[in-house]
Scaffold this motif. Structure first.
Motif, PDB file in Angstrom:
ATOM      1  N   LEU A 212       0.836  -1.193   0.000  1.00 15.03           N
ATOM      2  CA  LEU A 212       0.000   0.000   0.000  1.00 15.03           C
ATOM      3  C   LEU A 212       0.875   1.248   0.000  1.00 15.03           C
ATOM      4  CD1 LEU A 212      -2.739  -0.911   2.647  1.00 15.03           C
ATOM      5  CD2 LEU A 212      -2.906  -1.053   0.162  1.00 15.03           C
ATOM      6  N   GLU A 213       0.406   2.268  -0.685  1.00 18.80           N
ATOM      7  CA  GLU A 213       1.145   3.533  -0.675  1.00 18.80           C
ATOM      8  C   GLU A 213       1.080   4.175   0.702  1.00 18.80           C
ATOM      9  OE1 GLU A 213       0.646   7.884  -2.738  1.00 18.80           O
ATOM     10  OE2 GLU A 213       0.653   6.137  -4.078  1.00 18.80           O
ATOM     11  N   THR A 214      -0.068   4.064   1.354  1.00 16.85           N
ATOM     12  CA  THR A 214      -0.259   4.620   2.695  1.00 16.85           C
ATOM     13  C   THR A 214      -0.886   3.554   3.591  1.00 16.85           C
ATOM     14  OG1 THR A 214      -0.639   6.813   1.738  1.00 16.85           O
ATOM     15  CG2 THR A 214      -1.323   6.470   4.033  1.00 16.85           C
ATOM     16  N   PRO A 215      -0.312   3.282   4.760  1.00 20.47           N
ATOM     17  CA  PRO A 215      -0.905   2.286   5.660  1.00 20.47           C
ATOM     18  C   PRO A 215      -2.321   2.684   6.065  1.00 20.47           C
ATOM     19  CG  PRO A 215       1.339   2.827   6.346  1.00 20.47           C
ATOM     20  CD  PRO A 215       0.963   3.818   5.287  1.00 20.47           C
ATOM     21  N   CYS A 216      -3.151   1.701   6.370  1.00 27.07           N
ATOM     22  CA  CYS A 216      -4.518   1.962   6.800  1.00 27.07           C
ATOM     23  C   CYS A 216      -4.918   0.908   7.818  1.00 27.07           C
ATOM     24  CB  CYS A 216      -5.481   1.948   5.613  1.00 27.07           C
ATOM     25  SG  CYS A 216      -5.706   0.310   4.869  1.00 27.07           S
ATOM     26  N   ASP A 217      -6.050   1.131   8.472  1.00 26.85           N
ATOM     27  CA  ASP A 217      -6.585   0.127   9.370  1.00 26.85           C
ATOM     28  C   ASP A 217      -7.097  -1.051   8.547  1.00 26.85           C
ATOM     29  OD1 ASP A 217      -8.986  -1.084  11.067  1.00 26.85           O
ATOM     30  OD2 ASP A 217      -7.653  -0.049  12.449  1.00 26.85           O
TER      31      ASP A 217
END
Length: 442
Positions: A212-217
């Motif tokens: 992922l480009e940006t971590p998420c929940d």
């Protein structure tokens, strides 16, 4: 809950870590059962992980600011000072809020006397920041955020890459996913992520991996609850690729995952291959995590709690039938995953490396007789230290006549390390990992 109490919670959680008697492994569970509001939990985690990540430098700066070291009973106040410094240096918290709210948190800890101490130290740091940082950074372990013993280990093992290892360790690792190919292809899941507004790209080396480009929940990931995808670093996913020759296109194989918890590699093998798999772990509590993981993914394995390094425990879990393949993801120093577990910088000691290497040797010797002739044992660690990796395998081969190194020579990842393959942590890529594939003579 006011901001000061949030910082007080973080300080209390850091006390056992700073005293070398705990880790951050249960932080998520503690936050979930606390009075901290969900919107503030990410902030608490950022403080705890950030302080551990930058601890050598923050601690050196704190020593310059304090007239005398804090007593052990006031480690919580020491933690607040480190939290304040971390906010000023590395977070977007307004400096005035970082000072006032951190100092005020001492009251929530029942130590109002420390408010003046913290306020004075943090305000002085604001005034003298440039000079103080330049002073402490003359010391390489401080400037590179690593304890001295670990820095020396890296320099000895990787003279051309030790600085790059430190720099990678000091950055948070990316969020990498493993697509469950029993449910869908990687390409199909990439489309689902795009539809959900999550930017991602396929991993370079792992066939089932997506970064992922940006971590998420995880609750934001399409189909996570249904078992369509899991979180797993790219390095760890290479395990299944290395076991493919032993398990693919064959009748149902008997497989042992000898140190299975928390279950990521167990699940990946079952997603990829039809296997009669036994997941073994010495810790019954951690084995419950394996069970939860398999249940979410709709997979089945035989779970056994026993010490794989102790042949006297064999009767409690082994039926005496040899395994066609064994995965030994051995307990190790974790020096390849410090960026994900920065408390390793405080928890580990130099003496741990020799103790862990001795345990790894016992595991290898105890498991080898359980492997069928012609079978494959895959040895893995998330370490970058030769004592746990290339030297360990060299010693095992020298004392085990029917063991043959079987590592492919055409791999496009990592670098040769004795009879195995070593991946070093990379800032925007995989963790540090070591693999060695061994075959038992038929």
């Amino acid at each position: 809950m006011n901001p000061g109490d949030t910082r007080a919670f973080a300080a209390q959680r850091l006390v056992p870590v700073l005293n070398g008697k705990g880790s951050l492994s249960s932080l998520d569970a503690e936050l979930a059962s606390s009075a901290i509001k969900e919107r503030d939990r990410g902030f608490v985690k950022a403080l705890c992980f950030g302080v551990c990540r930058a601890h050598p430098r923050l601690d050196a700066l704190a020593s310059q600011l304090l007239r005398q070291p804090m007593k052990q009973r006031d480690t919580d106040i020491q933690a607040l000072l480190l939290i304040g410094l971390y906010q000023i240096l590395h977070m977007r918290v307004p400096p005035h809020a970082a000072v006032s709210e951190t100092a005020g948190a001492a009251r929530a800890l029942g130590k109002p006397w420390a408010t003046r101490v913290l306020n004075g130290c943090l305000r002085r740091f604001q005034r003298e920041s440039v000079a103080l940082q330049a002073k402490v950074d003359r010391d390489a372990p401080v400037a590179l955020w690593h304890p001295n013993w670990l820095l020396l280990e890296f320099r000895d093992a990787w003279p051309d890459a030790w600085r790059a290892i430190c720099e990678a360790n000091n950055e948070a690792g990316p969020m990498t996913l493993r697509v469950n190919r029993r449910h869908a292809s990687r390409e199909a899941y990439l489309q689902r992520l795009e539809t959900a507004g999550l930017d991602a790209a396929p991993c370079r080396f792992a066939e089932d991996g997506i970064q992922l480009e940006t971590p998420c929940d995880v609750t934001q990931l399409p189909g996570f609850a249904e078992g369509d995808v899991s979180v797993q670093d790219e390095s760890a996913q290479l395990c299944a690729d290395l076991l493919t020759p032993a398990l693919a296109d064959k009748d149902r194989q008997r497989v042992l995952d000898a140190c299975a918890a928390p279950g990521g590699k167990t699940a990946h093998l079952l997603e990829r291959f039809e296997a009669d798999l036994t997941a073994l772990d010495v810790d019954p509590t951690r084995l419950q995590r394996v069970s939860s993981t398999l249940q979410r993914l709709g997979l089945e394995a035989t779970l056994q709690a026993a010490d794989a390094s102790d042949p006297a425990a064999d009767e409690s879990w082994w039926d005496g039938q040899p395994f066609d393949a064994i995965l030994l993801d051995a307990p190790c120093s974790g020096t390849g995953v410090i960026r994900r577990h920065p408390d390793i910088k405080l928890a580990r000691r130099h003496s741990d490396v020799a103790e862990l290497a001795a345990l790894q040797a016992r595991l290898l010797d105890a498991l080898w007789p359980k492997l069928a002739p012609g079978g494959t044992l895959l040895y893995a660690t998330c370490s970058v230290l030769p004592a746990e990796n290339s030297a360990q395998i060299e010693a095992f081969l020298s004392r085990t006549p029917d063991a043959v190194a079987d590592m492919p020579d055409d791999l496009d990842w990592g670098q040769a390390a004795g009879h195995g393959r070593q991946l070093l942590p990379t800032p925007a890529g995989h963790d540090g990992f070591f693999y060695a594939r061994l075959r038992k003579r038929a």
